[in-house]
Design a protein around this motif. Sequence first.
Motif, PDB file in Angstrom:
ATOM      1  N   GLU A   1       0.832  -1.199   0.000  1.00 26.30           N
ATOM      2  CA  GLU A   1       0.000   0.000   0.000  1.00 26.30           C
ATOM      3  C   GLU A   1       0.872   1.257   0.000  1.00 26.30           C
ATOM      4  OE1 GLU A   1      -4.049   1.452   2.370  1.00 26.30           O
ATOM      5  OE2 GLU A   1      -2.659   0.053   3.314  1.00 26.30           O
ATOM      6  N   VAL A   2       1.932   1.235   0.794  1.00 28.54           N
ATOM      7  CA  VAL A   2       2.857   2.374   0.836  1.00 28.54           C
ATOM      8  C   VAL A   2       3.515   2.574  -0.529  1.00 28.54           C
ATOM      9  CG1 VAL A   2       5.067   3.165   1.791  1.00 28.54           C
ATOM     10  CG2 VAL A   2       3.280   2.281   3.310  1.00 28.54           C
ATOM     11  N   LEU A   3       3.919   1.494  -1.191  1.00 29.54           N
ATOM     12  CA  LEU A   3       4.538   1.601  -2.509  1.00 29.54           C
ATOM     13  C   LEU A   3       3.566   2.213  -3.518  1.00 29.54           C
ATOM     14  CD1 LEU A   3       6.844   1.161  -4.471  1.00 29.54           C
ATOM     15  CD2 LEU A   3       6.126  -1.224  -4.713  1.00 29.54           C
ATOM     16  N   ARG A   4       2.310   1.815  -3.468  1.00 32.25           N
ATOM     17  CA  ARG A   4       1.319   2.402  -4.382  1.00 32.25           C
ATOM     18  C   ARG A   4       1.211   3.906  -4.172  1.00 32.25           C
ATOM     19  NH1 ARG A   4      -1.483  -2.378  -2.906  1.00 32.25           N
ATOM     20  NH2 ARG A   4      -1.608  -3.841  -4.676  1.00 32.25           N
ATOM     21  N   LEU A   5       1.209   4.334  -2.921  1.00 31.14           N
ATOM     22  CA  LEU A   5       1.122   5.765  -2.625  1.00 31.14           C
ATOM     23  C   LEU A   5       2.408   6.484  -3.026  1.00 31.14           C
ATOM     24  CD1 LEU A   5      -0.703   5.575   0.825  1.00 31.14           C
ATOM     25  CD2 LEU A   5      -1.677   6.196  -1.399  1.00 31.14           C
ATOM     26  N   MET A   6       3.547   5.817  -2.922  1.00 26.15           N
ATOM     27  CA  MET A   6       4.808   6.401  -3.380  1.00 26.15           C
ATOM     28  C   MET A   6       4.772   6.682  -4.874  1.00 26.15           C
ATOM     29  SD  MET A   6       7.417   4.036  -1.134  1.00 26.15           S
ATOM     30  CE  MET A   6       8.862   4.357  -2.157  1.00 26.15           C
ATOM     31  N   THR A   7       4.165   5.792  -5.657  1.00 27.10           N
ATOM     32  CA  THR A   7       4.102   6.000  -7.100  1.00 27.10           C
ATOM     33  C   THR A   7       3.268   7.229  -7.453  1.00 27.10           C
ATOM     34  OG1 THR A   7       2.137   4.614  -7.480  1.00 27.10           O
ATOM     35  CG2 THR A   7       4.290   3.517  -7.532  1.00 27.10           C
ATOM     36  N   ARG A   8       2.401   7.640  -6.551  1.00 30.05           N
ATOM     37  CA  ARG A   8       1.574   8.825  -6.785  1.00 30.05           C
ATOM     38  C   ARG A   8       2.271  10.104  -6.327  1.00 30.05           C
ATOM     39  NH1 ARG A   8      -4.060   6.964  -4.217  1.00 30.05           N
ATOM     40  NH2 ARG A   8      -4.584   9.144  -4.699  1.00 30.05           N
ATOM     41  N   GLY A   9       3.484   9.949  -5.803  1.00 31.30           N
ATOM     42  CA  GLY A   9       4.271  11.113  -5.429  1.00 31.30           C
ATOM     43  C   GLY A   9       4.023  11.633  -4.032  1.00 31.30           C
ATOM     44  N   LEU A  10       3.301  10.887  -3.204  1.00 33.56           N
ATOM     45  CA  LEU A  10       3.013  11.362  -1.863  1.00 33.56           C
ATOM     46  C   LEU A  10       4.267  11.335  -0.993  1.00 33.56           C
ATOM     47  CD1 LEU A  10       0.118  10.816  -2.948  1.00 33.56           C
ATOM     48  CD2 LEU A  10      -0.485  10.096  -0.624  1.00 33.56           C
ATOM     49  N   SER A  11       4.421  12.339  -0.158  1.00 37.28           N
ATOM     50  CA  SER A  11       5.521  12.401   0.790  1.00 37.28           C
ATOM     51  C   SER A  11       5.219  11.497   1.980  1.00 37.28           C
ATOM     52  CB  SER A  11       5.718  13.835   1.278  1.00 37.28           C
ATOM     53  OG  SER A  11       4.585  14.240   2.046  1.00 37.28           O
ATOM     54  N   ASN A  12       6.211  11.324   2.843  1.00 41.60           N
ATOM     55  CA  ASN A  12       5.994  10.511   4.040  1.00 41.60           C
ATOM     56  C   ASN A  12       4.846  11.061   4.884  1.00 41.60           C
ATOM     57  OD1 ASN A  12       8.079   8.860   3.287  1.00 41.60           O
ATOM     58  ND2 ASN A  12       9.555   9.687   4.753  1.00 41.60           N
ATOM     59  N   ALA A  13       4.814  12.390   5.031  1.00 38.77           N
ATOM     60  CA  ALA A  13       3.754  13.009   5.829  1.00 38.77           C
ATOM     61  C   ALA A  13       2.378  12.787   5.191  1.00 38.77           C
ATOM     62  CB  ALA A  13       4.033  14.500   6.003  1.00 38.77           C
ATOM     63  N   GLU A  14       2.321  12.890   3.870  1.00 41.06           N
ATOM     64  CA  GLU A  14       1.038  12.679   3.179  1.00 41.06           C
ATOM     65  C   GLU A  14       0.595  11.225   3.260  1.00 41.06           C
ATOM     66  OE1 GLU A  14       1.418  16.200  -0.216  1.00 41.06           O
ATOM     67  OE2 GLU A  14       2.410  14.263  -0.520  1.00 41.06           O
ATOM     68  N   ILE A  15       1.547  10.298   3.152  1.00 42.67           N
ATOM     69  CA  ILE A  15       1.206   8.876   3.296  1.00 42.67           C
ATOM     70  C   ILE A  15       0.719   8.602   4.709  1.00 42.67           C
ATOM     71  CG2 ILE A  15       2.133   6.521   3.285  1.00 42.67           C
ATOM     72  CD1 ILE A  15       4.057   7.408   1.080  1.00 42.67           C
ATOM     73  N   ALA A  16       1.373   9.196   5.689  1.00 46.54           N
ATOM     74  CA  ALA A  16       0.970   9.005   7.089  1.00 46.54           C
ATOM     75  C   ALA A  16      -0.461   9.490   7.305  1.00 46.54           C
ATOM     76  CB  ALA A  16       1.934   9.750   8.015  1.00 46.54           C
ATOM     77  N   ALA A  17      -0.795  10.646   6.738  1.00 43.60           N
ATOM     78  CA  ALA A  17      -2.155  11.171   6.881  1.00 43.60           C
ATOM     79  C   ALA A  17      -3.162  10.274   6.188  1.00 43.60           C
ATOM     80  CB  ALA A  17      -2.228  12.591   6.314  1.00 43.60           C
ATOM     81  N   ARG A  18      -2.789   9.751   5.018  1.00 43.04           N
ATOM     82  CA  ARG A  18      -3.701   8.881   4.267  1.00 43.04           C
ATOM     83  C   ARG A  18      -3.964   7.576   5.019  1.00 43.04           C
ATOM     84  NH1 ARG A  18      -4.754   8.806  -1.257  1.00 43.04           N
ATOM     85  NH2 ARG A  18      -4.280  11.024  -1.051  1.00 43.04           N
ATOM     86  N   LEU A  19      -2.928   7.031   5.655  1.00 43.79           N
ATOM     87  CA  LEU A  19      -3.059   5.735   6.325  1.00 43.79           C
ATOM     88  C   LEU A  19      -3.393   5.873   7.808  1.00 43.79           C
ATOM     89  CD1 LEU A  19      -0.020   3.823   4.745  1.00 43.79           C
ATOM     90  CD2 LEU A  19      -2.413   3.852   3.997  1.00 43.79           C
ATOM     91  N   THR A  20      -3.454   7.101   8.285  1.00 41.43           N
ATOM     92  CA  THR A  20      -3.733   7.381   9.699  1.00 41.43           C
ATOM     93  C   THR A  20      -2.730   6.681  10.606  1.00 41.43           C
ATOM     94  OG1 THR A  20      -6.075   7.259   9.010  1.00 41.43           O
ATOM     95  CG2 THR A  20      -5.654   7.736  11.310  1.00 41.43           C
ATOM     96  N   VAL A  21      -1.460   6.884  10.312  1.00 40.23           N
ATOM     97  CA  VAL A  21      -0.377   6.357  11.140  1.00 40.23           C
ATOM     98  C   VAL A  21       0.652   7.474  11.321  1.00 40.23           C
ATOM     99  CG1 VAL A  21      -0.699   3.978  10.340  1.00 40.23           C
ATOM    100  CG2 VAL A  21       0.911   5.481   9.137  1.00 40.23           C
ATOM    101  N   GLY A  22       1.658   7.235  12.153  1.00 42.18           N
ATOM    102  CA  GLY A  22       2.685   8.230  12.383  1.00 42.18           C
ATOM    103  C   GLY A  22       3.683   8.297  11.242  1.00 42.18           C
ATOM    104  N   THR A  23       4.341   9.454  11.121  1.00 47.71           N
ATOM    105  CA  THR A  23       5.339   9.635  10.067  1.00 47.71           C
ATOM    106  C   THR A  23       6.506   8.668  10.230  1.00 47.71           C
ATOM    107  OG1 THR A  23       4.765  11.981   9.913  1.00 47.71           O
ATOM    108  CG2 THR A  23       6.823  11.308   8.906  1.00 47.71           C
ATOM    109  N   GLU A  24       6.905   8.414  11.466  1.00 53.98           N
ATOM    110  CA  GLU A  24       8.021   7.491  11.697  1.00 53.98           C
ATOM    111  C   GLU A  24       7.665   6.082  11.242  1.00 53.98           C
ATOM    112  OE1 GLU A  24      11.125   8.187  12.554  1.00 53.98           O
ATOM    113  OE2 GLU A  24      10.490  10.287  12.462  1.00 53.98           O
ATOM    114  N   THR A  25       6.385   5.710  11.423  1.00 50.53           N
ATOM    115  CA  THR A  25       5.934   4.399  10.946  1.00 50.53           C
ATOM    116  C   THR A  25       6.049   4.318   9.431  1.00 50.53           C
ATOM    117  OG1 THR A  25       4.397   4.160  12.802  1.00 50.53           O
ATOM    118  CG2 THR A  25       3.976   2.798  10.862  1.00 50.53           C
ATOM    119  N   VAL A  26       5.655   5.390   8.752  1.00 52.01           N
ATOM    120  CA  VAL A  26       5.761   5.415   7.294  1.00 52.01           C
ATOM    121  C   VAL A  26       7.222   5.331   6.867  1.00 52.01           C
ATOM    122  CG1 VAL A  26       5.395   6.810   5.221  1.00 52.01           C
ATOM    123  CG2 VAL A  26       3.609   6.660   6.960  1.00 52.01           C
ATOM    124  N   LYS A  27       8.088   6.064   7.544  1.00 51.59           N
ATOM    125  CA  LYS A  27       9.517   6.005   7.217  1.00 51.59           C
ATOM    126  C   LYS A  27      10.042   4.582   7.318  1.00 51.59           C
ATOM    127  CE  LYS A  27      10.912  10.731   8.431  1.00 51.59           C
ATOM    128  NZ  LYS A  27      11.746  11.565   9.338  1.00 51.59           N
TER     129      LYS A  27
END
Length: 220
Positions: A163-189
Motif C-alpha cells: 500500500e505504501v509503494l502504491r502511494l509512493m508512485t503517486r508522489g506522496l511524501s511521508n507526511a502525506e502517506i501518514a495522513a492517508r493511512l492514519t499512522v505516524g510519520t516514523e511508521t511510514v519512514k
Amino acid sequence: MPVTVLLVDDEPLVRAGLRAVLDAQPDIEVVGEAADGAAVIPLVRQLRPDVVAMDVRMPLLDGIEATRAVLRTVPEPPKILVVTTFENDEYVYDALRAGADGFLLKRARPAEIVHAVRLVAEGESLLFPASVRQLAAEYGDGGGNPAARAALERAGLTEREAEVLRLMTRGLSNAEIAARLTVGTETVKSHVSAVLAKLGARDRTQAVIVAYESGFVSPG
C-alpha cells in the motif's frame, strides 16, 4: 548546513544560470562545476556534494553513464538530478533507470529549480510523479520487465508495504502517506525503508520504476 550542489553541463550559460538561482538561496550552496560527465567522479570524491545537477547529454561522457559510474564507484554517493531540455525523452528515463533521483527541465522557473534540488536532497517525495508516470508508460516495457518482476517477487512485500509503494508512485511524501493511512510519520519512514531494502532500490524513484516495470501498478 546548506545543501551542497555540483553543476555538470557542457554549456557555460546553463551552469551560470543554475549557479545564480541556487546560490541566491540561503540553504543551498554550489560547490563546484564541470563541463562533462568524465569529470564527475573526481569532483564528487573531492567536494562530497549532496546533489549533482547533471546534463543528460554531454560530448564525452553523458549523464546516464556518469550516473552509473558515480553509483558504482563512490561510497555514499550524492543524489543525482538530471538536467534536460526535453521532458518526454528516453534519455531521461534511461538516466532514472541508471539510478538518477529525478530530473529537471532547463527551461524550469527559478522556484522550480530550487524546489527540485531541495526535494531530491530530502529524498522524502518523488519529483514530478506525473512526468515519471508518463515516461514509464512510454518507455517502461509495459509492465513486462523480467528483472523488475523478479525483484518484486523476491521482495515479498507485506500488504501495508504494498500500500505504501502504491502511494509512493503517486508522489506522496511521508507526511502525506501518514495522513492517508492514519499512522505516524516514523511508521511510514520504517515502511518506506523496508520497501526500498526489499526491492534493492536505492531511493523512492528506483522503487517506483520497479513498481511500474513489474506491472505492480499501471502507469496508464
